[in-house]
Design a protein around this motif. Structure first.
Motif, PDB file in Angstrom:
ATOM      1  N   GLY A 152      -3.538  -2.448  -0.006  1.00 32.01           N
ATOM      2  CA  GLY A 152      -4.288  -1.325  -0.537  1.00 32.01           C
ATOM      3  C   GLY A 152      -4.386  -0.214   0.492  1.00 32.01           C
ATOM      4  N   LEU A 153      -4.252   1.032   0.011  1.00 27.45           N
ATOM      5  CA  LEU A 153      -4.224   2.180   0.913  1.00 27.45           C
ATOM      6  C   LEU A 153      -4.758   3.404   0.181  1.00 27.45           C
ATOM      7  N   ALA A 154      -5.593   4.158   0.867  1.00 27.89           N
ATOM      8  CA  ALA A 154      -6.088   5.426   0.316  1.00 27.89           C
ATOM      9  C   ALA A 154      -6.191   6.447   1.444  1.00 27.89           C
ATOM     10  N   VAL A 155      -5.936   7.708   1.091  1.00 32.39           N
ATOM     11  CA  VAL A 155      -6.194   8.816   2.005  1.00 32.39           C
ATOM     12  C   VAL A 155      -7.563   9.375   1.633  1.00 32.39           C
ATOM     13  N   TYR A 156      -8.476   9.466   2.616  1.00 34.45           N
ATOM     14  CA  TYR A 156      -9.819   9.902   2.252  1.00 34.45           C
ATOM     15  C   TYR A 156      -9.864  11.400   1.975  1.00 34.45           C
ATOM     16  N   ALA A 157     -10.480  11.738   0.849  1.00 34.33           N
ATOM     17  CA  ALA A 157     -10.764  13.127   0.492  1.00 34.33           C
ATOM     18  C   ALA A 157     -12.045  13.113  -0.327  1.00 34.33           C
ATOM     19  N   GLY A 158     -12.984  13.987   0.000  1.00 33.37           N
ATOM     20  CA  GLY A 158     -14.206  14.037  -0.787  1.00 33.37           C
ATOM     21  C   GLY A 158     -15.407  14.487   0.003  1.00 33.37           C
ATOM     22  N   GLU A 159     -16.532  14.588  -0.703  1.00 32.06           N
ATOM     23  CA  GLU A 159     -17.748  15.137  -0.124  1.00 32.06           C
ATOM     24  C   GLU A 159     -18.649  14.093   0.510  1.00 32.06           C
ATOM     25  N   GLY A 162       0.844  -1.187   0.000  1.00 27.87           N
ATOM     26  CA  GLY A 162       0.000   0.000   0.000  1.00 27.87           C
ATOM     27  C   GLY A 162       0.876   1.233   0.000  1.00 27.87           C
ATOM     28  N   ILE A 163       0.675   2.119  -0.976  1.00 29.72           N
ATOM     29  CA  ILE A 163       1.429   3.370  -1.019  1.00 29.72           C
ATOM     30  C   ILE A 163       0.597   4.415  -1.756  1.00 29.72           C
ATOM     31  N   THR A 164       0.639   5.633  -1.265  1.00 35.26           N
ATOM     32  CA  THR A 164      -0.074   6.724  -1.924  1.00 35.26           C
ATOM     33  C   THR A 164       0.581   8.035  -1.535  1.00 35.26           C
ATOM     34  N   ARG A 184      -8.590  -6.600  -0.728  1.00 35.37           N
ATOM     35  CA  ARG A 184      -7.308  -6.539  -1.433  1.00 35.37           C
ATOM     36  C   ARG A 184      -6.881  -5.117  -1.766  1.00 35.37           C
ATOM     37  N   ASP A 185      -7.816  -4.258  -2.205  1.00 38.64           N
ATOM     38  CA  ASP A 185      -7.437  -2.901  -2.610  1.00 38.64           C
ATOM     39  C   ASP A 185      -8.551  -1.943  -2.242  1.00 38.64           C
ATOM     40  N   VAL A 186      -8.174  -0.667  -2.086  1.00 37.10           N
ATOM     41  CA  VAL A 186      -9.150   0.388  -1.768  1.00 37.10           C
ATOM     42  C   VAL A 186      -8.706   1.671  -2.436  1.00 37.10           C
ATOM     43  N   ARG A 187      -9.653   2.391  -3.046  1.00 37.36           N
ATOM     44  CA  ARG A 187      -9.391   3.678  -3.691  1.00 37.36           C
ATOM     45  C   ARG A 187     -10.581   4.614  -3.444  1.00 37.36           C
ATOM     46  N   VAL A 188     -10.342   5.915  -3.559  1.00 40.26           N
ATOM     47  CA  VAL A 188     -11.378   6.923  -3.400  1.00 40.26           C
ATOM     48  C   VAL A 188     -11.428   7.751  -4.669  1.00 40.26           C
ATOM     49  N   ASP A 189     -12.618   7.903  -5.262  1.00 44.20           N
ATOM     50  CA  ASP A 189     -12.702   8.665  -6.505  1.00 44.20           C
ATOM     51  C   ASP A 189     -12.843  10.162  -6.212  1.00 44.20           C
ATOM     52  N   SER A 190     -12.953  10.949  -7.259  1.00 41.14           N
ATOM     53  CA  SER A 190     -12.956  12.412  -7.107  1.00 41.14           C
ATOM     54  C   SER A 190     -14.174  12.924  -6.359  1.00 41.14           C
ATOM     55  N   LYS A 191     -15.229  12.123  -6.270  1.00 41.76           N
ATOM     56  CA  LYS A 191     -16.432  12.520  -5.552  1.00 41.76           C
ATOM     57  C   LYS A 191     -16.429  12.061  -4.095  1.00 41.76           C
ATOM     58  N   GLY A 192     -15.383  11.337  -3.720  1.00 39.74           N
ATOM     59  CA  GLY A 192     -15.322  10.824  -2.353  1.00 39.74           C
ATOM     60  C   GLY A 192     -16.000   9.482  -2.171  1.00 39.74           C
TER      61      GLY A 192
END
Length: 367
Positions: free
Chosen positions: A289-296, A217-219, A340-348
């Motif tokens: 898998g790693l994500a930093v949360y950002a969004g609405e 996991g890296i971001t 296994r993996d996690v991602r955050v899209d542009s809308k959060g």
């Protein structure tokens, strides 16, 4: 690999659940967007609301905004065994003009294999102009501990995590060996002149940091302008680290974990001149898998870390206040699936992949 195949996958399964953070109850909805995926390993957002999904067996899929899934041909041959296979994908920042993507994968044989990065143009549902731009050296035996995660830096250089090869853990401290490292390269595979050891005779110039076990996991955290990474420990000792250029993160000199036999790996949990983790987990959750949360969608967890957990069968939410971890929550336990993996899209909106021979892509949104 033959002609691309296409099928339509309908979102059939929806459910709601809740979690409480900072005293606030949040209801969320999970929705299955794709299923019957063969050991899916990573997901990457593309333009036009499309998603690339890699399968460890060597297949690359594209999910359209209307839930049509296509197989992409021309994927490089991978060494698919145990932990080896097709890993991560990146979409070039200038994809609209150059149609370029990048793939990490295990290549070679049981006796001699390594983590590779290839670039290719994605035209319709076919990869063209495929070329290997970087290969971890030296080769190793055995199908385990590849790392294989990719991430963009703000200057459009590429970060690659590499594992220690399991039987080669001492090489994580070897300055000329690329096992157990974070690597930084340019988009053409060349080595940036401002890498921390670019002009050193003692170190391999591609090394960005060292002393890692098996980072999956890296971001890049744009909110705080830093690299966040996590890695598998042995029996315990999983870690989240803030990565700085040229720093040593300790493995196997210092670890909070033990060998699988129960034996001590090192008498040190911390060691002078080596970086301590932000947090560590014992027993292991097996982070992937790693994500930093950002969004609405979920402003209550802005800046928190989302960590997939294989052994934990959960999505681990790491809530922070500045640089302090103030709370950890286990989400998606109701699925009883390895994440296994996690991602955050542009809308959060949060997307996760479940592991296994019949994996799923799941969408998590505000209810």
């Amino acid at each position: 690999m033959g002609e691309p195949e296409s099928s339509s996958i309908n979102a059939q399964s929806r459910s709601t659940s809740q979690f409480v953070v900072n005293g606030q109850s949040i209801t969320y909805q999970t929705e299955v967007m794709a299923e019957s995926l063969n050991f899916p390993w990573s997901l990457t957002f593309m333009p036009n609301n499309e998603i690339l999904i890699s399968e460890k067996s060597g297949q690359l899929k594209r999910l359209s905004s209307d839930n049509k899934i296509d197989s992409i041909s021309g994927v490089p041959s991978v060494f698919f065994k145990s932990q080896g296979g097709l890993f991560d994908t990146l979409v070039d920042p200038d994809f609209a003009n150059n149609q370029t993507i990048y793939l990490s994968y295990a290549g070679g044989t049981m006796e001699a294999n390594a983590t590779h990065i290839a670039s290719a143009k994605l035209v319709d549902n076919q990869l063209t102009e495929l070329k290997t731009i970087f290969q971890v050296t030296p080769d190793k035996k055995g199908p385990v501990h590849y790392g294989g995660k990719l991430a963009w830096m703000p200057d459009n250089t590429i970060l690659l995590t590499t594992g220690d090869g399991f039987d080669y853990r001492e090489k994580a401290q070897d300055k000329q060996n690329l096992l157990g490292k974070i690597i930084r390269i340019n988009r053409d595979g060349s080595i940036p002149s401002d890498n921390p050891y670019a002009s050193s005779q003692a170190y391999h110039p591609a090394i960005y940091s060292l002393g890692h076990r098996n980072p999956q996991g890296i971001t890049y955290d744009n909110q705080n302008n830093r690299i966040v990474m996590h890695e598998h420990g042995p029996a315990g000792g999983d870690e989240i680290n803030y990565i700085e250029a040229g720093k040593n993160y300790g493995w196997p000199v210092a670890s909070h974990g033990k060998d699988y036999s129960g034996a001590s790996i090192s008498p040190f949990k911390t060691y002078q001149g080596m970086q301590d983790p932000l947090i560590h987990w014992t027993p292991s959750i097996a982070p992937s898998g790693l994500a930093v949360y950002a969004g609405e969608q979920f402003p209550e967890i802005q800046g928190s870390y989302l960590v997939g957990a294989l052994a934990g069968k959960e999505l681990r939410l790491v809530v922070k206040n500045d640089n302090q971890v103030v709370e950890q929550l286990s989400l998606l336990k109701e699925l009883d699936q390895r994440i296994r993996d996690v991602r955050v899209d542009s809308k959060g909106i949060i997307y996760v992949l479940t592991d296994g021979e019949s994996g799923q892509l799941i969408r998590i949104s505000r209810n």
